[in-house]
Write an enzyme that holds these catalytic residues in place. Sequence first.
Site, PDB file in Angstrom:
ATOM      1  N   LEU A 229     107.726  17.864  58.389  1.00 44.97           N
ATOM      2  CA  LEU A 229     107.951  19.301  58.420  1.00 44.97           C
ATOM      3  C   LEU A 229     106.719  20.037  57.899  1.00 44.97           C
ATOM      4  O   LEU A 229     106.292  19.805  56.771  1.00 44.97           O
ATOM      5  CB  LEU A 229     109.166  19.678  57.560  1.00 44.97           C
ATOM      6  CG  LEU A 229     110.487  18.962  57.852  1.00 44.97           C
ATOM      7  CD1 LEU A 229     111.571  19.464  56.900  1.00 44.97           C
ATOM      8  CD2 LEU A 229     110.915  19.168  59.301  1.00 44.97           C
ATOM      9  N   GLU A 230     106.161  20.889  58.741  1.00 46.09           N
ATOM     10  CA  GLU A 230     105.068  21.775  58.333  1.00 46.09           C
ATOM     11  C   GLU A 230     105.663  23.179  58.262  1.00 46.09           C
ATOM     12  O   GLU A 230     106.010  23.766  59.288  1.00 46.09           O
ATOM     13  CB  GLU A 230     103.922  21.723  59.343  1.00 46.09           C
ATOM     14  CG  GLU A 230     103.234  20.377  59.404  1.00 46.09           C
ATOM     15  CD  GLU A 230     102.158  20.328  60.472  1.00 46.09           C
ATOM     16  OE1 GLU A 230     101.989  21.337  61.199  1.00 46.09           O
ATOM     17  OE2 GLU A 230     101.488  19.297  60.605  1.00 46.09           O
ATOM     18  N   LEU A 231     105.762  23.727  57.048  1.00 47.60           N
ATOM     19  CA  LEU A 231     106.569  24.912  56.825  1.00 47.60           C
ATOM     20  C   LEU A 231     105.726  26.091  56.342  1.00 47.60           C
ATOM     21  O   LEU A 231     104.537  26.154  56.594  1.00 47.60           O
ATOM     22  CB  LEU A 231     107.694  24.565  55.860  1.00 47.60           C
ATOM     23  CG  LEU A 231     108.530  23.331  56.271  1.00 47.60           C
ATOM     24  CD1 LEU A 231     109.542  22.973  55.209  1.00 47.60           C
ATOM     25  CD2 LEU A 231     109.192  23.553  57.622  1.00 47.60           C
ATOM     26  N   SER A 441      99.903  16.044  58.976  1.00 38.01           N
ATOM     27  CA  SER A 441      99.400  15.851  60.335  1.00 38.01           C
ATOM     28  C   SER A 441      97.882  15.957  60.315  1.00 38.01           C
ATOM     29  O   SER A 441      97.300  16.424  59.342  1.00 38.01           O
ATOM     30  CB  SER A 441      99.997  16.896  61.280  1.00 38.01           C
ATOM     31  OG  SER A 441      99.600  18.193  60.908  1.00 38.01           O
TER      32      SER A 441
END
Length: 460
Positions: A229-231, A441
């Site tokens: 999860l990139e939030l 990532s």
Amino acid sequence: MIAINVYNPAKPSEVVWTGNETGIETIPTMLSKAKAAQKSFAHLSGRQRYTIISNFLDALEKRSSDIAERMILEQGKLAGEAAGEVAKSLTEARWMLGRCLEQVGEVMASMRPDVKAMKLRRPRGVILAITPWNFPILTPLRKVIPALVFGNAIVLKPSSDAPGAATILYDVACETLPAHLVTILYGGSKVANAAILSEDIAAVTFTGSTDVGKLVMASAAQGLKEVSLELGGKNAVIVHDPENLDAALEHIVRSAFANAGQRCTAVSRVLAHEKIRHDVIEGLKRRIATLRPGAGHDARSTLAPLSTKGQFEKVASVVSDLQPAQASILIGGKPAKNDNGGYFFEPTLVEVHEKDCFLNTEEVFGPLLGLEFYQDVQEAIERVNDTPYGLSASVFASSLSVVRAFEEGIETGMLHINHGTFPDENMPFGGWKASGIGAASVGAEAAQFFTRVQAVYEGL
């Protein structure tokens, strides 16, 4: 079928893309085909995958102008920003492509003389990638390429607010890659959730808001699926004692207002030392005043529109809700006049008076920059960290001891010293705290998500 219409944020009466939501009933068959394609693709050598993916990227590069045009029309990017995103995406993708030819495991020390011990990395299977509207090609390609590099298939679910760039990516994939290796889904949360819950999906990667990320993680947990999860972020810049204050302020304005502030790594807070208060205020105001809101095709434009009506209304509401005791608007603060009803908002600088003001902790995602002042280094560190997020931060300082204090004290996944918050194409991209979970990532760390470890014992 449910129709999807995408409107030009610079001229909301203009429909610039139309399509249909993917039928829930068709998803199982699509994912089953992706799973079969992955099994064949995983058996190829690294050299074979390299050649296939390289051909895909070459073909995608030939569509660069088409992709950039889609982003200008659908997401509102300035022409230069759109071209820059395409170029950066391809550079990053080609850097990741090289990992096809690198070691993906290691020989370990064996505890027995007749056994060879190895730690190997295997593809996960079919990856579901859910991507946002603010970077319509960078984020999808950031997930598609490492998935393929490590032998997976990938199912891409782009945002319905700007799906055109991902559609071009999918079209090129159909022309150059093995069938069903890349699949695309259109729609909202129902479509995404149906895919997440499928037994054919092995892992889920999501880029978007923290609130939606929590929902994605909860759904993935039902199938014990790996998640990345990139939030969100509430990214601060500390201006302490830079050797060149003018250069520092230039970095800050670019980092704050690129893409109309609609970047998860955009600078949204400036903490400046009290001794340079006047110079920082006047320097920021002078630079912000030169920004010109306008459509992406207008060469005079230096500030893009907000991408959606909802985002435009959110920014306007945030500014109108500010109380005089909380903050003072130094420049901007209202919708920008335009002839087409576009979602333009003036670049805005706000001096924050209360430490617990919501502007210090809540992500706004727009052309709004908060400004605060501090007395000493420890105070600055504590205030930067006093937020649920921990994505990115920047420090402008000339003293080595001060730089070291910030390096050791700031709680973010990415930290920039004496430059703005724009990441490189080969460095890990990820946040701490509410800004993300799972492997970062980009770079070597991507293997931690797109592969799984297998311990192998080989008798001699």
